[in-house]
Design a protein around this motif. Structure first.
Motif, PDB file in Angstrom:
ATOM      1  N   LEU A  61     -23.313 -52.926 -24.559  1.00 35.62           N
ATOM      2  CA  LEU A  61     -22.880 -52.215 -23.426  1.00 35.62           C
ATOM      3  C   LEU A  61     -21.602 -52.377 -23.127  1.00 35.62           C
ATOM      4  CD1 LEU A  61     -26.201 -54.209 -21.398  1.00 35.62           C
ATOM      5  CD2 LEU A  61     -25.935 -51.934 -22.633  1.00 35.62           C
ATOM      6  N   ILE A  62     -21.238 -51.801 -21.784  1.00 33.86           N
ATOM      7  CA  ILE A  62     -19.816 -51.791 -21.428  1.00 33.86           C
ATOM      8  C   ILE A  62     -19.255 -52.981 -20.792  1.00 33.86           C
ATOM      9  CG2 ILE A  62     -18.292 -50.299 -19.874  1.00 33.86           C
ATOM     10  CD1 ILE A  62     -20.194 -47.953 -20.203  1.00 33.86           C
ATOM     11  N   PRO A  63     -18.350 -53.586 -21.142  1.00 37.39           N
ATOM     12  CA  PRO A  63     -17.792 -54.880 -20.837  1.00 37.39           C
ATOM     13  C   PRO A  63     -17.039 -54.507 -19.516  1.00 37.39           C
ATOM     14  CG  PRO A  63     -16.504 -54.260 -22.552  1.00 37.39           C
ATOM     15  CD  PRO A  63     -17.416 -53.246 -22.815  1.00 37.39           C
ATOM     16  N   ALA A  64     -17.213 -55.417 -18.461  1.00 42.09           N
ATOM     17  CA  ALA A  64     -16.384 -55.055 -17.150  1.00 42.09           C
ATOM     18  C   ALA A  64     -16.115 -56.550 -16.622  1.00 42.09           C
ATOM     19  CB  ALA A  64     -17.038 -54.147 -16.419  1.00 42.09           C
ATOM     20  N   ARG A  65     -15.287 -56.369 -15.669  1.00 40.82           N
ATOM     21  CA  ARG A  65     -15.141 -57.569 -14.739  1.00 40.82           C
ATOM     22  C   ARG A  65     -15.304 -57.181 -13.424  1.00 40.82           C
ATOM     23  NH1 ARG A  65     -13.370 -62.214 -16.459  1.00 40.82           N
ATOM     24  NH2 ARG A  65     -12.627 -60.991 -18.525  1.00 40.82           N
ATOM     25  N   VAL A  66     -15.926 -58.268 -12.351  1.00 41.82           N
ATOM     26  CA  VAL A  66     -16.099 -57.982 -11.234  1.00 41.82           C
ATOM     27  C   VAL A  66     -14.683 -58.101 -10.309  1.00 41.82           C
ATOM     28  CG1 VAL A  66     -17.270 -58.774  -9.002  1.00 41.82           C
ATOM     29  CG2 VAL A  66     -18.438 -58.988 -11.409  1.00 41.82           C
ATOM     30  N   ALA A  67     -14.190 -56.838  -9.953  1.00 43.30           N
ATOM     31  CA  ALA A  67     -13.000 -56.742  -9.117  1.00 43.30           C
ATOM     32  C   ALA A  67     -13.339 -57.050  -7.606  1.00 43.30           C
ATOM     33  CB  ALA A  67     -12.460 -55.333  -9.232  1.00 43.30           C
ATOM     34  N   MET A  68     -14.584 -56.805  -7.137  1.00 43.93           N
ATOM     35  CA  MET A  68     -14.560 -57.248  -5.495  1.00 43.93           C
ATOM     36  C   MET A  68     -16.175 -57.086  -5.286  1.00 43.93           C
ATOM     37  SD  MET A  68     -13.035 -54.989  -2.368  1.00 43.93           S
ATOM     38  CE  MET A  68     -11.474 -55.155  -2.762  1.00 43.93           C
ATOM     39  N   VAL A  69     -16.518 -58.215  -4.325  1.00 38.34           N
ATOM     40  CA  VAL A  69     -17.929 -58.000  -3.960  1.00 38.34           C
ATOM     41  C   VAL A  69     -17.834 -58.034  -2.533  1.00 38.34           C
ATOM     42  CG1 VAL A  69     -19.936 -59.554  -3.505  1.00 38.34           C
ATOM     43  CG2 VAL A  69     -18.422 -59.888  -5.892  1.00 38.34           C
ATOM     44  N   GLU A  70     -18.519 -56.703  -2.038  1.00 39.45           N
ATOM     45  CA  GLU A  70     -18.707 -56.403  -0.527  1.00 39.45           C
ATOM     46  C   GLU A  70     -20.013 -56.646   0.023  1.00 39.45           C
ATOM     47  OE1 GLU A  70     -14.987 -53.194  -0.514  1.00 39.45           O
ATOM     48  OE2 GLU A  70     -17.097 -52.383  -0.815  1.00 39.45           O
ATOM     49  N   TYR A  71     -20.159 -57.318   0.905  1.00 41.39           N
ATOM     50  CA  TYR A  71     -21.565 -57.510   1.471  1.00 41.39           C
ATOM     51  C   TYR A  71     -21.746 -56.553   2.391  1.00 41.39           C
ATOM     52  CZ  TYR A  71     -25.189 -59.688   4.259  1.00 41.39           C
ATOM     53  OH  TYR A  71     -26.461 -59.549   5.126  1.00 41.39           O
ATOM     54  N   GLN A  72     -22.741 -55.662   2.484  1.00 40.60           N
ATOM     55  CA  GLN A  72     -23.146 -54.348   3.454  1.00 40.60           C
ATOM     56  C   GLN A  72     -24.470 -54.405   4.236  1.00 40.60           C
ATOM     57  OE1 GLN A  72     -20.937 -51.900   3.904  1.00 40.60           O
ATOM     58  NE2 GLN A  72     -19.218 -52.993   2.760  1.00 40.60           N
ATOM     59  N   GLY A  73     -24.935 -55.633   4.354  1.00 38.04           N
ATOM     60  CA  GLY A  73     -26.129 -55.934   5.115  1.00 38.04           C
ATOM     61  C   GLY A  73     -27.424 -55.893   4.053  1.00 38.04           C
ATOM     62  N   SER A  74     -27.759 -54.834   3.971  1.00 37.43           N
ATOM     63  CA  SER A  74     -29.056 -54.709   3.237  1.00 37.43           C
ATOM     64  C   SER A  74     -28.914 -54.499   1.662  1.00 37.43           C
ATOM     65  CB  SER A  74     -29.831 -53.269   3.742  1.00 37.43           C
ATOM     66  OG  SER A  74     -29.271 -52.261   3.461  1.00 37.43           O
ATOM     67  N   PRO A 113     -29.748 -54.334  -4.316  1.00 36.62           N
ATOM     68  CA  PRO A 113     -30.123 -54.760  -2.948  1.00 36.62           C
ATOM     69  C   PRO A 113     -29.744 -56.171  -2.676  1.00 36.62           C
ATOM     70  CG  PRO A 113     -31.776 -53.979  -4.586  1.00 36.62           C
ATOM     71  CD  PRO A 113     -30.496 -54.039  -5.197  1.00 36.62           C
ATOM     72  N   ASP A 114     -29.752 -56.591  -1.473  1.00 34.89           N
ATOM     73  CA  ASP A 114     -29.137 -57.977  -1.177  1.00 34.89           C
ATOM     74  C   ASP A 114     -30.015 -59.144  -1.793  1.00 34.89           C
ATOM     75  OD1 ASP A 114     -31.383 -56.965   0.620  1.00 34.89           O
ATOM     76  OD2 ASP A 114     -30.641 -58.730   2.043  1.00 34.89           O
ATOM     77  N   ASN A 115     -31.207 -58.922  -1.565  1.00 34.84           N
ATOM     78  CA  ASN A 115     -32.160 -59.755  -2.200  1.00 34.84           C
ATOM     79  C   ASN A 115     -31.988 -59.964  -3.728  1.00 34.84           C
ATOM     80  OD1 ASN A 115     -33.295 -57.672  -2.937  1.00 34.84           O
ATOM     81  ND2 ASN A 115     -35.510 -58.310  -2.508  1.00 34.84           N
ATOM     82  N   SER A 116     -31.784 -59.125  -4.447  1.00 36.98           N
ATOM     83  CA  SER A 116     -31.474 -59.194  -5.895  1.00 36.98           C
ATOM     84  C   SER A 116     -29.996 -59.626  -6.182  1.00 36.98           C
ATOM     85  CB  SER A 116     -31.547 -57.741  -6.685  1.00 36.98           C
ATOM     86  OG  SER A 116     -32.613 -57.035  -6.604  1.00 36.98           O
ATOM     87  N   PHE A 117     -28.942 -59.472  -5.590  1.00 36.92           N
ATOM     88  CA  PHE A 117     -27.854 -60.171  -5.494  1.00 36.92           C
ATOM     89  C   PHE A 117     -27.959 -61.556  -5.358  1.00 36.92           C
ATOM     90  CE2 PHE A 117     -23.635 -61.680  -3.797  1.00 36.92           C
ATOM     91  CZ  PHE A 117     -22.891 -61.300  -5.040  1.00 36.92           C
ATOM     92  N   ASP A 118     -28.542 -62.039  -4.229  1.00 32.67           N
ATOM     93  CA  ASP A 118     -28.705 -63.313  -3.654  1.00 32.67           C
ATOM     94  C   ASP A 118     -29.594 -64.271  -4.972  1.00 32.67           C
ATOM     95  OD1 ASP A 118     -27.650 -62.708  -1.321  1.00 32.67           O
ATOM     96  OD2 ASP A 118     -29.476 -62.790  -0.388  1.00 32.67           O
ATOM     97  N   ALA A 119     -30.559 -63.707  -5.684  1.00 33.95           N
ATOM     98  CA  ALA A 119     -30.986 -64.282  -6.568  1.00 33.95           C
ATOM     99  C   ALA A 119     -30.014 -64.531  -7.911  1.00 33.95           C
ATOM    100  CB  ALA A 119     -32.446 -63.535  -7.261  1.00 33.95           C
ATOM    101  N   ALA A 120     -29.147 -63.796  -8.085  1.00 31.14           N
ATOM    102  CA  ALA A 120     -28.169 -63.929  -9.193  1.00 31.14           C
ATOM    103  C   ALA A 120     -26.913 -63.377  -8.756  1.00 31.14           C
ATOM    104  CB  ALA A 120     -28.783 -63.271 -10.491  1.00 31.14           C
ATOM    105  N   PRO A 121     -26.143 -64.202  -7.799  1.00 29.91           N
ATOM    106  CA  PRO A 121     -24.903 -63.894  -7.273  1.00 29.91           C
ATOM    107  C   PRO A 121     -23.908 -63.851  -8.541  1.00 29.91           C
ATOM    108  CG  PRO A 121     -25.450 -66.131  -6.679  1.00 29.91           C
ATOM    109  CD  PRO A 121     -26.553 -65.673  -7.360  1.00 29.91           C
ATOM    110  N   LEU A 122     -22.832 -62.921  -8.207  1.00 29.29           N
ATOM    111  CA  LEU A 122     -21.780 -62.727  -9.022  1.00 29.29           C
ATOM    112  C   LEU A 122     -20.628 -62.920  -8.273  1.00 29.29           C
ATOM    113  CD1 LEU A 122     -22.790 -59.411 -10.822  1.00 29.29           C
ATOM    114  CD2 LEU A 122     -22.950 -61.640 -11.876  1.00 29.29           C
ATOM    115  N   ARG A 123     -19.384 -63.390  -8.872  1.00 32.59           N
ATOM    116  CA  ARG A 123     -18.135 -63.646  -7.950  1.00 32.59           C
ATOM    117  C   ARG A 123     -17.079 -62.823  -8.906  1.00 32.59           C
ATOM    118  NH1 ARG A 123     -20.493 -68.555  -9.448  1.00 32.59           N
ATOM    119  NH2 ARG A 123     -19.142 -68.687 -11.476  1.00 32.59           N
TER     120      ARG A 123
END
Length: 342
Positions: free
Chosen positions: A268-281, A300-310
């Motif tokens: 798969l494509i390697p990447a790094r999280v540059a920014m996390v923006e919460y947008q409600g849903s 989706p917010d529930n998917s992210f909350d189950a496995a959050p990324l920084r």
């Protein structure tokens, strides 16, 4: 009222050496809601004004119904124009503003006032008939301007960014009213906007313009799900445009279809999280994918909350093969990292 078709045949507009509209072809079927969509300077307003007759065409032909109207004055085209500024007469009340076009056509006073009153009822402004424009809100002025444009019973209504001066909440309300009126009256609407959301919500036909040319003309769902060019994919939003090494050309992958897995996954494509923006849903991730540039994923917010990324965390990216949409008309399958359905 009855709608008429509008056809542009190799229509161009030049301002000196500058080309504003470059030999475009377009067919808008009768009774459809068409949005001309694009960034500032793309040629959409020049196109609208040429249809209205407020700009002369440099080359080509404009047909409304079966008539070639290229050389006709605005009043003889069967169109009406609603301007961005609304252009209401400040010294006339709402009823007289709406009746003004009929007055110029020599319609008797009793008839024109009756027809103007009927139009104010149509846009739910009958209780404001005696007010001056300065006594109205922006949304109310917009409705009066719409009634004034419709009272002459045009076959085509031309709207130049009519919602841009409204606040976001009111814009949604008036947008729904425009769609209702167009469906009820059955006339052809051609509406200039730079808002992708507005075009998606209103249109039977979306015409995406760039640099004086038409990049794509199709119904809204097709433009969003199957953009024709990298420009359309980027401008409409909701897509990543990816030039994959070894692929058959650029592809578009919807941001809500991009899969993001924590850590390093072979193939798969390697990447790094540059920014996390919460947008409600949902949560929007901006991802640094090295030579592929910045990609965006919507979770989706529930998917992210189950496995959050920084921010700064290493991840791997992929997508199902069917989600890779080739651009520039290239139908060859792109050789890209994919995730198969389990």
């Amino acid at each position: 009222m009855r709608g008429a078709s509008v056809e542009l045949v190799r229509v161009s507009k030049h301002y000196g050496n500058a080309v504003a509209v470059d030999a475009i072809d377009l067919h808008v079927p009768a009774g459809q809601y068409c949005c001309l969509l694009g960034p500032s300077g793309c040629g959409k307003t020049s196109t609208l004004r040429m249809i209205a007759g407020h700009e002369t065409i440099s080359d080509g032909d404009i047909l409304i119904g079966s008539r070639n109207v290229s050389e006709l004055p605005p009043a003889a085209r069967g169109t009406a124009m609603m301007f961005q500024s609304y252009a209401l007469f400040p010294h006339l009340n709402c009823l007289d503003n709406v009746a003004f076009g009929l007055r110029m056509r020599g319609v008797a006073k009793a008839e024109r006032r009756e027809r103007a009153a009927a139009m104010l009822r149509l846009v739910h402004m009958e209780n404001y008939a005696g007010r001056l424009p300065s006594q109205l809100s922006g949304g109310q002025q917009q409705r009066v301007a719409l009634a004034r444009a419709l009272v002459t019973e045009p076959s085509v209504l031309l709207l130049d960014e009519p919602l841009s001066a409204l606040d976001p909440f009111l814009r949604v309300q008036v947008r729904a009213e425009l769609k209702r009126l167009q469906a009820e009256l059955g006339i052809t609407f051609i509406h200039v906007t730079h808002s992708q959301e507005e075009a998606m919500a209103l249109s039977d036909l979306v015409v995406v313009m760039n640099g004086g040319r038409i990049e794509q003309a199709a119904e809204a769902r097709a433009v969003f799900t199957r953009p024709a060019t990298p420009f359309v994919a980027r401008f409409i939003g909701g897509h990543n445009v990816v030039d994959v090494p070894g692929g058959a050309g650029p592809i578009a992958v919807r941001t809500d279809r991009l899969r993001v897995l924590p850590g390093t996954v072979p193939g798969l494509i390697p990447a790094r999280v540059a920014m996390v923006e919460y947008q409600g849903s949902f949560v929007q991730l901006r991802l640094d994918a090295g030579p592929l540039g910045e990609l965006v994923a919507i979770l989706p917010d529930n998917s992210f909350d189950a496995a959050p990324l920084r921010e700064g965390e290493a991840v791997s990216l992929g997508w199902d093969g069917a989600e890779a949409h080739p651009l520039h008309g290239n139908n060859a399958p792109a050789r890209v990292p994919v995730l198969e359905e389990n």
